[in-house]
Design a protein around this motif. Structure first.
Motif, PDB file in Angstrom:
ATOM      1  N   TYR A  59      -8.219  -8.920  -1.707  1.00  0.00           N
ATOM      2  CA  TYR A  59      -7.100  -8.101  -2.147  1.00  0.00           C
ATOM      3  C   TYR A  59      -6.574  -7.176  -1.042  1.00  0.00           C
ATOM      4  N   GLN A  61      -2.758  -7.320   0.042  1.00  0.00           N
ATOM      5  CA  GLN A  61      -1.904  -6.131  -0.008  1.00  0.00           C
ATOM      6  C   GLN A  61      -1.204  -5.897   1.335  1.00  0.00           C
ATOM      7  N   ASP A  62      -1.928  -6.075   2.434  1.00  0.00           N
ATOM      8  CA  ASP A  62      -1.316  -5.895   3.758  1.00  0.00           C
ATOM      9  C   ASP A  62      -0.157  -6.863   3.973  1.00  0.00           C
ATOM     10  N   HIS A  88       2.831  -6.058   1.744  1.00  0.00           N
ATOM     11  CA  HIS A  88       3.531  -4.879   2.254  1.00  0.00           C
ATOM     12  C   HIS A  88       4.438  -5.248   3.431  1.00  0.00           C
ATOM     13  N   GLU A 110       2.146  -5.020  -5.544  1.00  0.00           N
ATOM     14  CA  GLU A 110       1.486  -3.788  -5.109  1.00  0.00           C
ATOM     15  C   GLU A 110       1.050  -2.938  -6.303  1.00  0.00           C
ATOM     16  N   LEU A 139      -2.075  -4.291  -7.748  1.00  0.00           N
ATOM     17  CA  LEU A 139      -3.222  -4.016  -6.874  1.00  0.00           C
ATOM     18  C   LEU A 139      -3.622  -2.542  -6.856  1.00  0.00           C
ATOM     19  N   ASN A 140      -2.693  -1.648  -7.140  1.00  0.00           N
ATOM     20  CA  ASN A 140      -2.935  -0.212  -6.957  1.00  0.00           C
ATOM     21  C   ASN A 140      -3.042   0.567  -8.256  1.00  0.00           C
TER      22      ASN A 140
END
Length: 107
Positions: free
Chosen positions: A49, A53-54, A57, A79, A82-83
């Motif tokens: 993950y 995410q990187d 982004h 995002e 994931l957050n």
């Protein structure tokens, strides 16, 4: 003023040289987006993950530059999944990535 001497078509907003540059940049974005999507799908499969995410982004940033709002929104949704501060709901993440895949495939 007689516009019949204008070599550009009335619908053209850029000089031909700039139009070529814009086309080249669009092609570059498409190649980059497809590479990022491949990385996203690999990270999703590995449940990595952080890497996912990187990459999302980075893709979101490029999509913002090219004003590709649906792609930006799909990346923002990934995002958000994931957050949450909670364990990642993998099924929701798979669905969110599927929408991003469809948008990039349509480019």
């Amino acid at each position: 003023m007689n516009k019949s001497n204008n070599p550009r078509s009335p619908n053209s907003s850029l000089p031909p040289a700039l139009s070529d540059i814009e086309s080249g940049l669009n092609d570059l974005f498409l190649v980059s987006a497809r590479q990022d999507l491949a990385g996203i799908e690999q990270a999703l499969e590995r449940r990595d993950y952080g890497s996912l995410q990187d990459t999302v982004h980075r893709l979101k940033g490029a999509a913002m530059i090219f004003r590709m709002t649906p792609t930006v929104n799909a990346a923002l949704h990934i995002e958000a999944v994931l957050n949450t501060g909670l364990p990642v709901e993998h099924a929701r993440l798979v669905e969110a990535c599927a929408l991003l895949r469809q948008l990039i495939a349509a480019l």
